[in-house]
Enzyme design. Structure first.
Site, PDB file in Angstrom:
ATOM      1  N   CYS A  86       0.809  -1.160  -0.051  1.00 14.58           N
ATOM      2  CA  CYS A  86       0.063   0.287   0.029  1.00 14.58           C
ATOM      3  C   CYS A  86       0.539   1.292  -0.280  1.00 14.58           C
ATOM      4  CB  CYS A  86      -1.212   0.247   1.384  1.00 14.58           C
ATOM      5  SG  CYS A  86      -2.298   1.031   0.906  1.00 14.58           S
ATOM      6  N   HIS A 195      -3.251  -5.781   0.908  1.00 17.14           N
ATOM      7  CA  HIS A 195      -2.877  -5.936   2.602  1.00 17.14           C
ATOM      8  C   HIS A 195      -2.389  -7.605   3.014  1.00 17.14           C
ATOM      9  CE1 HIS A 195      -2.133  -1.737   3.910  1.00 17.14           C
ATOM     10  NE2 HIS A 195      -3.598  -1.643   3.224  1.00 17.14           N
ATOM     11  N   GLU A 197      -0.740  -8.657   4.802  1.00 19.21           N
ATOM     12  CA  GLU A 197      -0.470  -8.824   6.593  1.00 19.21           C
ATOM     13  C   GLU A 197      -1.928  -8.798   7.563  1.00 19.21           C
ATOM     14  OE1 GLU A 197      -0.458  -6.367   4.191  1.00 19.21           O
ATOM     15  OE2 GLU A 197      -0.985  -4.722   5.571  1.00 19.21           O
TER      16      GLU A 197
END
Lengths: 228, 84
Positions: A86, A195, A197
């Site tokens: 990002c 994302h 994560e």
């Protein structure tokens, strides 16, 4: 394997990134403040999402001149894995470690929802644990994820298999060729808008992002750890 | 002090969704003569004169930071002798 999570003023996915590595992946990880001038001790560099320097001027444009970025460039040149997610991707673009630039989303809206991605290249150090063309679900959360580059660069990206992730169904932000993530030519720097994560545990809605981190670790173990 | 006015705009080849929305809005207000709208940024720099040619310094600032030449063009004008 020891990871660094780089923290800029305005980073807000640093804790998610730290959690993914420490608790879900089970590897060593430390926060590194943007002023830091040494990344020697780390094996992998993670640039998290957020709004570094309030996205002033352009996303990532100020962060790119932080002290630590000189070290990130060195780490990239040394062949260490560098992952920017990002805002981290935007910083990698601004720094020139990856080609192209980000524009405002075509629909002008901030988009925050899970999207389906296609793993276009599963031969990279970031994607080896995925199947060819595997479909995975990972959330996006951005206002400027509309990837742009000139035609020449786009041809190069395709030719060198640098397009790693594409939006599988609808293109949420208008990015060229539905690009969601690209690597550098050498393949050790990956930038992606979604994302991974935030998709490391079923409790979070998806665990599809975990294989990305596992791929990095496996690649590192295969080349750094000699088994008897 | 010298004042430098910098304009940063999206390149012609880059779609400007904000500009398109503003154009549509102007059309809705019956300003049909508007053919195109492009939205950019305007920066004012106040610079202390030095030995270095100011054009050279500002060009470098634009290339390095103020504009991203992958997607943006820049132009600037130098205004002499601004009183403080």
């Amino acid at each position: 394997m020891k990871f660094a999570v780089i923290v800029f003023p305005g980073s807000n996915c640093d804790i998610d990134m730290y959690h993914a590595v420490k608790d879900e992946l089970g590897e060593e990880v430390e926060y590194v403040w943007h002023d830091e001038a040494d990344l020697e001790q780390f094996d992998g560099i993670l640039l998290p999402g957020g709004f570094s320097y309030g996205d002033y001027l352009r996303s990532g444009s100020i962060a790119r001149f932080s002290n630590v970025m000189n070290e990130v460039v060195k780490a990239a040149e040394a062949g260490k894995p560098v992952l920017g997610v990002c805002n981290g991707f935007q910083i990698l673009l601004e720094s020139g470690l990856l080609p192209g630039a980000m524009l405002r989303n075509q629909g002008l809206k901030f988009i925050c929802r899970p999207v389906e991605l296609e793993v276009v290249n599963n031969e990279t150090m970031f994607t080896k644990a995925y199947q060819p063309n595997e479909r995975i679900t990972v959330p996006v959360a951005h206002g400027e994820g509309n990837y742009f580059c000139d035609e020449e660069t786009l041809k190069q990206l395709e030719k060198n298999n640098q397009i790693v992730f594409r939006y599988a169904n609808d293109n949420p932000n208008g990015s060229l060729l539905s690009i969601a993530g690209i690597t550098n030519e050498k393949g050790n720097v990956l930038g992606m808008m979604p994302h991974p994560e935030r998709a490391v545990d079923k409790l979070l809605g998806s665990a599809d992002g975990l294989k990305l981190f596992q791929s990095i670790v496996k690649h590192w173990r295969d080349s750094h750890v000699v088994t008897a | 002090m010298i004042k430098v006015k910098v304009h940063v705009t999206l390149r012609e080849s880059v779609l400007d969704p904000q500009g398109t929305v503003v154009k549509n809005s102007l059309h809705a207000m019956n300003y049909h003569e508007v053919q195109d709208v492009r939205i950019g940024k305007y920066l004012e720099l106040l610079i202390e004169p030095s030995d270095r040619p100011i054009e050279e310094a500002v060009k470098e600032m634009c290339e390095k930071l103020l504009a991203n030449t992958v997607i943006e063009n820049y132009e600037f004008e130098v205004e002499e002798a601004v009183t403080q």
